[in-house]
Scaffold this active site. Structure first.
Site, PDB file in Angstrom:
ATOM      1  N   GLY A 133       0.702  -1.139  -0.096  1.00  0.00           N
ATOM      2  CA  GLY A 133       0.056  -0.043  -0.003  1.00  0.00           C
ATOM      3  C   GLY A 133       0.898   1.185   0.058  1.00  0.00           C
ATOM      4  N   SER A 134       1.903   1.253  -0.466  1.00  0.00           N
ATOM      5  CA  SER A 134       2.864   2.588  -0.610  1.00  0.00           C
ATOM      6  C   SER A 134       2.450   3.548  -1.666  1.00  0.00           C
ATOM      7  CB  SER A 134       4.398   2.339  -0.789  1.00  0.00           C
ATOM      8  OG  SER A 134       4.597   1.835  -1.987  1.00  0.00           O
ATOM      9  N   MET A 157      -3.655  -7.518  -6.809  1.00  0.00           N
ATOM     10  CA  MET A 157      -3.136  -8.644  -7.538  1.00  0.00           C
ATOM     11  C   MET A 157      -3.898  -9.628  -8.430  1.00  0.00           C
ATOM     12  SD  MET A 157      -0.100  -7.864  -6.754  1.00  0.00           S
ATOM     13  CE  MET A 157       0.829  -9.334  -7.242  1.00  0.00           C
ATOM     14  N   LEU A 164      -6.958 -10.057 -11.784  1.00  0.00           N
ATOM     15  CA  LEU A 164      -7.318  -9.515 -12.972  1.00  0.00           C
ATOM     16  C   LEU A 164      -8.669  -9.190 -12.521  1.00  0.00           C
ATOM     17  CD1 LEU A 164      -6.165 -11.399 -16.267  1.00  0.00           C
ATOM     18  CD2 LEU A 164      -6.017  -8.913 -15.454  1.00  0.00           C
ATOM     19  N   ASN A 199      -4.687   1.912 -13.421  1.00  0.00           N
ATOM     20  CA  ASN A 199      -3.610   0.780 -12.709  1.00  0.00           C
ATOM     21  C   ASN A 199      -2.275   1.226 -13.026  1.00  0.00           C
ATOM     22  OD1 ASN A 199      -2.446  -1.622 -11.537  1.00  0.00           O
ATOM     23  ND2 ASN A 199      -1.777  -2.095 -13.550  1.00  0.00           N
ATOM     24  N   HIS A 235       1.739   0.277 -13.399  1.00  0.00           N
ATOM     25  CA  HIS A 235       2.645  -0.959 -13.620  1.00  0.00           C
ATOM     26  C   HIS A 235       3.958  -0.329 -13.604  1.00  0.00           C
ATOM     27  CE1 HIS A 235       3.823  -4.933 -15.054  1.00  0.00           C
ATOM     28  NE2 HIS A 235       4.622  -4.208 -15.968  1.00  0.00           N
TER      29      HIS A 235
HETATM   30  C1  GRF Z   1       3.790  -1.054  -7.531  1.00  0.00           C
HETATM   31  O1  GRF Z   1       5.178  -1.470  -7.654  1.00  0.00           O
HETATM   32  C2  GRF Z   1       3.049  -1.041  -8.519  1.00  0.00           C
HETATM   33  O2  GRF Z   1       3.421  -0.520  -9.577  1.00  0.00           O
HETATM   34  C3  GRF Z   1       2.449  -2.336  -8.910  1.00  0.00           C
HETATM   35  O3  GRF Z   1       2.397  -2.889  -7.441  1.00  0.00           O
HETATM   36  C4  GRF Z   1       3.254  -2.401  -6.676  1.00  0.00           C
HETATM   37  C5  GRF Z   1       2.581  -1.997  -5.437  1.00  0.00           C
HETATM   38  O4  GRF Z   1       3.280  -1.557  -4.321  1.00  0.00           O
HETATM   39  N1  GRF Z   1       1.527  -2.553  -9.695  1.00  0.00           N
HETATM   40  P1  GRF Z   1       2.517  -0.725  -3.267  1.00  0.00           P
HETATM   41  O5  GRF Z   1       1.549  -1.744  -2.619  1.00  0.00           O
HETATM   42  O6  GRF Z   1       1.761   0.338  -3.621  1.00  0.00           O
HETATM   43  O7  GRF Z   1       3.715  -0.372  -2.074  1.00  0.00           O
END
Ligand code: GRF
Length: 207
Positions: free
Chosen positions: A13-14, A91, A93, A109, A111
């Site tokens: 959740g960063s 995580m 789809l 989203n 990525h």
């Molecule tokens: C991030 O690297 C994002 O690009 C990918 O999943 C990761 C999620 O990280 N989709 P966080 O949970 O937001 O720390």
């Protein structure tokens, strides 16, 4: 106009936290209505609770199939009057046709690579193993396919000096935390016109 957002996250959740911080510091004109997660142990839940954001847990095991799981997510989004669905490390789809149709071009989203390079899991590791010198991040609309919807925003990150995939992740993540709130904010200032794979920002007329 303030955009009403729900965040879907499965893990750390960063990016969710970066969005909360940007909203609090008023650099992002959004209202975060809820965190929706499929993982009852996600650290993102603590992040939500600390910020006073409602948490909705929707677990795969409680539904006969992915379609009905996503139907439940749609009901939650409708309940909160969500205008923009922000996937941040979610995580699974999205498979529910009702959800995808109702929120078409309103689900985004992030990525950690320059799509279409390195889709799927461990994109930073893929880029490092490949020996790529430039990677980056992509914010895109979500459809039923993996990391495949029309591209809203991309930013290149020089990873040529990175000595591990961990370093690549760190360098890209720093940029994710700046870019994602900026893109969420843009939805409060206009809309995106989508023509096939081409996306164009249309600002709201000044009143
Ligand atoms: C991030 O690297 C994002 O690009 C990918 O999943 C990761 C999620 O990280 N989709 P966080 O949970 O937001 O720390």
């Amino acid at each position: 106009m303030t955009v009403k957002v729900a965040v879907l996250a499965s893990g750390r959740g960063s990016n969710f936290k970066a969005l909360i911080d940007a909203v609090e510091s008023r650099s992002c004109d959004a209202q975060i209505q809820a965190l929706i997660t499929n993982n009852p142990d996600a650290p993102a839940i603590t992040v939500a609770k600390q910020a006073g954001i409602p948490v909705e847990i929707v677990q795969r095991k409680d539904f006969p199939d992915r379609g009905s799981m996503d139907d439940r997510i749609k009901v939650i989004l409708d309940k909160y009057g969500v205008e923009l669905v922000v996937l941040a490390g979610y995580m699974l789809l999205l498979k529910g046709k009702k959800l995808l149709d109702a929120y078409k071009m309103r689900i985004i989203n992030i990525h950690p690579a320059l799509l279409p390079a390195f889709p799927g899991m461990d994109a930073q590791n893929q880029a490092f193993d490949y020996g790529a010198r430039i990677s980056g991040l992509t914010v895109h609309f979500v459809d039923e396919n993996l990391d495949a919807g029309p591209v809203i925003y991309q930013e290149a990150v020089d990873i040529s000096g990175c000595k591990s995939s961990g370093e690549v992740s760190k360098k890209i993540l720093e940029r994710e935390h700046a870019a994602y709130p900026m893109i969420v904010d843009s939805f409060s200032k206009g809309h995106y016109a989508v023509d096939g794979r081409h996306v164009r920002f249309v600002p709201k007329p000044r009143s």
